[in-house]
Enzyme design. Structure first.
Site, PDB file in Angstrom:
ATOM      1  N   ASP A  60       0.870  -1.171   0.000  1.00  0.00           N
ATOM      2  CA  ASP A  60       0.000   0.000   0.000  1.00  0.00           C
ATOM      3  C   ASP A  60       0.908   1.221   0.000  1.00  0.00           C
ATOM      4  O   ASP A  60       2.009   1.195   0.542  1.00  0.00           O
ATOM      5  CB  ASP A  60      -0.934  -0.019   1.215  1.00  0.00           C
TER       6      ASP A  60
ATOM      7  N   CYS B 208      -7.136 -26.924   9.358  1.00  0.00           N
ATOM      8  CA  CYS B 208      -5.864 -26.218   9.616  1.00  0.00           C
ATOM      9  C   CYS B 208      -5.067 -26.932  10.692  1.00  0.00           C
ATOM     10  O   CYS B 208      -5.585 -27.773  11.448  1.00  0.00           O
ATOM     11  CB  CYS B 208      -6.146 -24.764  10.023  1.00  0.00           C
TER      12      CYS B 208
ATOM     13  N   CYS C 286      -6.607 -26.723  14.214  1.00  0.00           N
ATOM     14  CA  CYS C 286      -7.788 -27.561  14.445  1.00  0.00           C
ATOM     15  C   CYS C 286      -7.462 -29.050  14.383  1.00  0.00           C
ATOM     16  O   CYS C 286      -8.168 -29.877  14.970  1.00  0.00           O
ATOM     17  CB  CYS C 286      -8.878 -27.218  13.429  1.00  0.00           C
TER      18      CYS C 286
END
Ligand SMILES: N#Cc1ccc(CCNc2nc3cc4nc(N)[nH]c(=O)c4cc3[nH]2)cc1
Length: 374
Positions: free
Chosen positions: A95, A308, A311
């Site tokens: 940015d 993931c 998890c």
């Protein structure tokens, strides 16, 4: 600069404006719609590049303003640009600093020449011109650079919006003319406040200059959700159909679904990583605030449907224990999960668009929720 678009449209929903595409950059091709994890200071907080690849991150964000102030773009250039410095070999978007300078408020002075501001680190007087912002991003080696713009606050009166949008257009032209022939892409940023007609005029001015992609700026700046959606609905499909469309600073999982619905291709937001560090986790059923006592003895993973690392290996009880004790591992495991959630959501939307069932996907996404995300 090149006039051939680096974006290829691969498919469109027959029921709404959602689209599937790909964007080719110096460090690889990105499948869209895509979410870009935010790595402001050359790191996505608590994540190694290997973690990022494992959760499916295709591209990450850096920030010109912050890196210009510390450690400086010339040091980073000497280390092989941001890619060499941070050991990331996939695409990076930087940015321009327009939003950070806008956030400095009285600490920044905007003139025709550029933005004069004081470093938030040591108060040193600094200056960024449009040309300087491009020069810094070229030194950082960004695959996608953003033009220096003036982000319009919310609310802003029409006259304020007209002035800032006109200045942004003049700066955009200077950015495009300042580019070296490095193959790095440059996106223009659409301002216009909450005035759809000013936004459409800004799009025409940027398209006249010609950019490699177009970003919708000046949104997610405190306006009501309905107003952001109104601006999206009124402007997104006025952007060139054969160029990438980037909605800056957005957003919650719902925002991503609605943004794709309106034809947006690229998103970034600090929300998944910031919420992770605050113990607020995204799941297919809605938000889990891990510090809640109800999780103290909960043996389940955060999300039974999530694949993931977090998890697959840890219970809610353990994640709550880590968070309550401010263990560093809490921030890592929570960030892995939240970014995996965001990147998997985008992959699911790409597949849904490809199979022309995006509205079904969107209905199912909301039906699963027991409560909306904040
Ligand atoms: N957690 C969390 C959280 C924190 C902040 C936000 C708001 C982000 N919104 C936002 N980022 C932006 C960046 C931007 N960059 C530039 N150069 N220009 C913008 O108009 C612009 C607008 C933005 N709007 C959203 C979620």
């Amino acid at each position: 600069m090149s006039t051939v678009s680096p974006f290829t449209l691969l498919g469109r929903s027959s029921e709404c404006k959602a689209r599937r595409g790909q964007l080719t950059t110096l460090h690889g091709t990105i499948q869209t719609p895509v979410f870009m994890p935010v790595g402001t200071l050359g790191t996505v907080k608590a994540m190694t590049p290997e973690n990022l690849k494992e959760i499916g991150a295709q591209i990450i964000l850096g920030n010109t303003y912050h890196l210009y102030i510390r450690p400086g773009h010339e040091l980073i250039r000497r280390f092989g640009g941001l890619h060499g410095f941070m050991h990331w070999d996939r695409p990076i978007l930087t940015d321009s600093g327009g939003f950070q300078i806008f956030s400095l408020k009285e600490l920044a002075k905007i003139t025709e020449d550029g933005a004069a501001f004081r470093s938030h680190i040591d108060g040193a007087k600094l200056f960024l011109s449009p040309e300087g912002a491009v020069h810094v991003q070229e030194a950082l080696g960004a695959d996608i650079m953003m033009a220096l713009d003036t982000c319009i606050p919310y609310p802003a009166d029409r006259d304020q919006a007209i002035k800032a949008t006109a200045l942004t257009a003049r700066w955009a032209k200077r950015c495009r003319e300042a580019q070296s022939d490095t193959g790095q892409l440059l996106f223009g940023i659409v301002q216009g406040g909450m005035y759809a007609d000013l936004r459409r005029e800004a799009i025409e001015q940027l398209v006249e200059i010609g950019f490699d992609g177009y970003a919708l700026g000046g949104l997610s700046v405190g306006e009501p959700k309905a107003l952001m959606e109104e601006m999206l609905d009124a402007t997104a499909d006025h952007l060139p159909v054969d160029h990438a469309r980037y909605l800056m600073g957005v957003g919650t999982p719902e925002d991503l679904v609605e943004g794709v619905y309106h034809g947006i291709d690229m998103f970034d937001c600090v929300m998944p990583t910031r919420n992770a560090r605050n113990g607020m986790l995204f799941t297919s059923q809605g938000r889990v605030v891990i510090k809640n006592a109800c999780f103290q003895q909960d043996p389940r993973p955060l999300d039974e449907t999530c694949g993931c690392y977090t998890c697959r290996h840890y219970s809610r009880a353990y994640l709550r224990h880590l968070f309550q004790n401010r263990e560093i591992l809490a921030y890592q495991l929570n960030s892995i999960h939240n970014l995996h959630y965001y990147c998997t959501l985008m992959a699911a939307m790409r597949e849904a668009i490809q199979e022309d069932r995006f509205l079904d996907f969107r209905r199912h996404f909301y039906q699963q929720r027991t409560e909306p995300f904040a």
